[in-house]
Write a protein that holds these residues in place. Structure first.
Motif, short mmCIF file in Angstrom:
data_model
loop_
_atom_site.label_atom_id
_atom_site.label_comp_id
_atom_site.label_asym_id
_atom_site.label_seq_id
_atom_site.Cartn_x
_atom_site.Cartn_y
_atom_site.Cartn_z
N MET A 108 0.84 -1.19 0.00
CA MET A 108 0.00 0.00 0.00
C MET A 108 0.88 1.25 0.00
O MET A 108 1.89 1.31 0.66
N GLU A 109 0.44 2.24 -0.74
CA GLU A 109 1.06 3.55 -0.68
C GLU A 109 0.14 4.46 0.13
O GLU A 109 -1.05 4.20 0.27
N LEU A 110 0.71 5.53 0.65
CA LEU A 110 -0.10 6.49 1.39
C LEU A 110 -1.10 7.14 0.44
O LEU A 110 -0.78 7.41 -0.71
N PRO A 111 -2.30 7.42 0.92
CA PRO A 111 -3.30 8.08 0.07
C PRO A 111 -2.79 9.43 -0.42
O PRO A 111 -2.06 10.13 0.30
N PRO A 112 -3.15 9.84 -1.64
CA PRO A 112 -2.66 11.11 -2.17
C PRO A 112 -3.08 12.33 -1.36
O PRO A 112 -2.41 13.35 -1.39
N ASP A 113 -4.16 12.22 -0.59
CA ASP A 113 -4.60 13.37 0.21
C ASP A 113 -3.91 13.45 1.57
O ASP A 113 -4.21 14.32 2.37
N PHE A 114 -2.95 12.54 1.81
CA PHE A 114 -2.20 12.60 3.07
C PHE A 114 -0.82 13.19 2.78
O PHE A 114 -0.02 12.58 2.09
N ASP A 115 -0.55 14.38 3.30
CA ASP A 115 0.72 15.07 3.06
C ASP A 115 1.70 14.73 4.18
O ASP A 115 1.65 15.33 5.26
N SER A 116 2.57 13.78 3.92
CA SER A 116 3.53 13.39 4.95
C SER A 116 4.74 14.32 4.98
O SER A 116 5.53 14.26 5.91
N SER A 117 4.88 15.20 3.99
CA SER A 117 6.07 16.07 3.93
C SER A 117 6.12 17.05 5.11
O SER A 117 7.20 17.46 5.52
N ASN A 118 4.97 17.44 5.65
CA ASN A 118 4.94 18.36 6.78
C ASN A 118 4.50 17.69 8.07
O ASN A 118 4.21 18.36 9.04
N PHE A 119 4.45 16.38 8.07
CA PHE A 119 3.95 15.65 9.23
C PHE A 119 4.98 15.56 10.35
O PHE A 119 4.66 15.69 11.52
N TRP A 120 6.25 15.33 9.99
CA TRP A 120 7.29 15.00 10.96
C TRP A 120 8.13 16.21 11.35
O TRP A 120 8.47 17.04 10.52
N GLU A 121 8.50 16.25 12.63
CA GLU A 121 9.46 17.24 13.12
C GLU A 121 10.84 16.85 12.59
O GLU A 121 11.19 15.67 12.53
N ASP A 122 11.63 17.84 12.23
CA ASP A 122 12.99 17.59 11.74
C ASP A 122 13.97 18.28 12.68
O ASP A 122 14.18 19.48 12.60
#
Length: 174
Positions: A1-15
């Motif tokens: 499975m890939e993440l759904p296109p409406d889920f934006d993981s690019s801004n999800f995680w603290e860096d």
């Protein structure tokens, strides 16, 4: 499975350097299978897809609303990290203080997999709850409160709903 296109993981995680201490390299199929076998549960597809993109860490949104009080707050819980699929970081699923450790050493109920660390340093956790679906099904997500006789509070019907329901801590008056 890939993440759904409406889920934006690019801004999800603290860096940050500290957040990196909660992150594992991308999991291999072999590692996923080995940990599922050891833990005794099939991991949710959305969780695995997330971990393939960013394997554990600290989300920007780190609180989840509740309809009943917990030892943390009257109306929400907080998490410090989402556990990665791996063995090297302390709170990763197979890490030294991972899911099995929390069940064996802290006495958490054997209902599934500890998937989030909380700010209480072990006194509460977020778990994947397989009681209703069996070891191969889609687990609910619950908060388990060691400080309140391991009280279980329902959070979300599945891991994706839990992740999408996380909000910034500023949403609550602390």
């Amino acid at each position: 499975m890939e993440l759904p296109p409406d889920f934006d993981s690019s801004n999800f995680w603290e860096d940050s350097p500290f957040a990196a201490t909660k992150t594992e390299p991308p999991p291999t199929d072999e590692l996923i299978h080995a940990l599922e076998t050891e833990l005794g549960y099939r991991l949710p597809a959305f969780y695995v897809a997330m971990m393939r993109e960013h394997n554990g860490g600290i989300p920007h949104n780190n609180t989840f609303p509740t309809t009943e009080p917990t030892s943390w707050a009257d109306d929400h819980i907080a998490i410090t990290a989402i556990c990665g699929i791996g063995r090297s970081q302390s709170v990763s699923l197979g890490g030294p203080q991972g899911s099995q450790f929390m069940l064996d050493e802290w006495g958490y109920p054997n209902i599934g997999v500890v998937v989030c660390d909380c700010p209480s340093a072990g006194h509460d956790v977020v778990m994947l709850d397989y009681r209703a679906c069996g070891t191969q099904g889609e687990p609910a997500v619950v908060h388990v409160d060691q400080e309140d006789d391991y009280k279980i509070t329902f959070l979300a019907p599945n891991f994706e709903a839990f992740v999408r329901g996380l909000v910034p801590s500023e949403a609550f008056d602390e």
